[in-house]
Design an enzyme around this catalytic site. Structure first.
Site, mmCIF file in Angstrom:
data_model
loop_
_atom_site.group_PDB
_atom_site.id
_atom_site.type_symbol
_atom_site.label_atom_id
_atom_site.label_comp_id
_atom_site.label_asym_id
_atom_site.label_seq_id
_atom_site.Cartn_x
_atom_site.Cartn_y
_atom_site.Cartn_z
ATOM 1 C CG ASP A 8 -1.562 0.768 1.397
ATOM 2 O OD1 ASP A 8 -2.626 1.521 0.645
ATOM 3 O OD2 ASP A 8 -1.309 1.923 1.956
ATOM 4 C CG ASP A 10 -1.461 8.016 2.879
ATOM 5 O OD1 ASP A 10 -0.592 8.326 3.643
ATOM 6 O OD2 ASP A 10 -2.774 8.264 3.200
#
Ligand code: B16
Ligand code: MG
Length: 214
Positions: A8, A10
């Site tokens: 992922d 952020d």
């Protein structure tokens, strides 16, 4: 065989949540909508339009058309992108950079699985765009986390089967998406308290200690 690792963006590689917060807060304040950090935490890993719907839960004005909502999302994104324009390589920690380099050197294939439509711009600004063998982001999906699409696409772009992938995530929705995709879910940050995660990282560099070949 080495597992492929899907990150992922952020909350895992970079921390742009304060920019998301600032941009949503500015929009909410300008429209008289109550918004705070607790509401902002619910936006983690959630797409822009779904985030807007959460922000609008506190909106008390007359119903908004689809066009008006799109304009609000665009206004938030303009503000967010202005904040992103100041990002630079220093915004990625040495720990994250060194760990990615080590995993790559060991032969793992690395990918991004992010809900953000700004993922490539962020990776470009912090000088990591060439680090990843595949990028799956908000531009190539029609359903966002907890739907597994973003991670299944990452596996497809890498040319590997989902079962050979591990996902590193900071959002509950992302851990759900990884499990739904049939992948191993590794939690960091906020997701560390989620019992559905297969592993929890206290520090990002602990990732290099997990056995990831099969
Ligand atoms: P954008 P991730 C997510 O990134 C953010 O966590 C979430 O807060 C944001 O709403 C979403 O991207 C969409 O971002 O407006 O840039 O398309 O955690 O999935 O990397
Ligand atoms: Mg995240």
């Amino acid at each position: 065989m080495m597992k492929s690792i899907i990150f992922d963006l952020d909350g895992v590689i970079v921390f742009t949540d304060m920019y998301h917060y600032a941009a949503w807060k500015k929009l909410a304040d300008s429209k008289g909508i109550y918004f705070d950090e607790t509401i902002n935490n619910r936006l983690r890993g959630v797409s822009r339009m779904e985030s807007l719907e959460i922000v609008l839960e506190k909106y008390e004005g007359s119903p908004l058309s689809g066009e008006e909502k799109a304009a609000l999302a665009a206004e938030k994104n303009d503000c967010y992108r202005k904040l992103l324009s100041g990002m630079k390589p220093d915004d990625v920690s040495k720990e994250v950079r060194d760990t990615l380099a080590l995993l790559k050197k060991r032969g793992h294939r690395l990918a991004i699985g992010s809900s953000s439509k700004n993922a490539r711009e962020i990776l470009d600004r912090v000088g990591l765009i060439d680090f990843f063998d595949a990028i799956s982001d908000g531009n190539n999906i029609s359903q966002s986390k907890p739907h597994p699409e973003v991670f299944l696409k990452a596996a497809e772009y890498l040319g590997v089967c989902p079962g050979s992938c591990v996902v590193v995530e900071d959002a509950y929705a992302g851990i759900d998406a990884a499990k739904e995709a049939g992948m191993t879910a590794i939690a960091v940050g906020d997701a560390a308290s989620y019992e559905k995660a297969d592993y929890v990282l206290e520090m990002f560099s602990d990732l290099a200690e997990i056995k990831m070949n099969y």
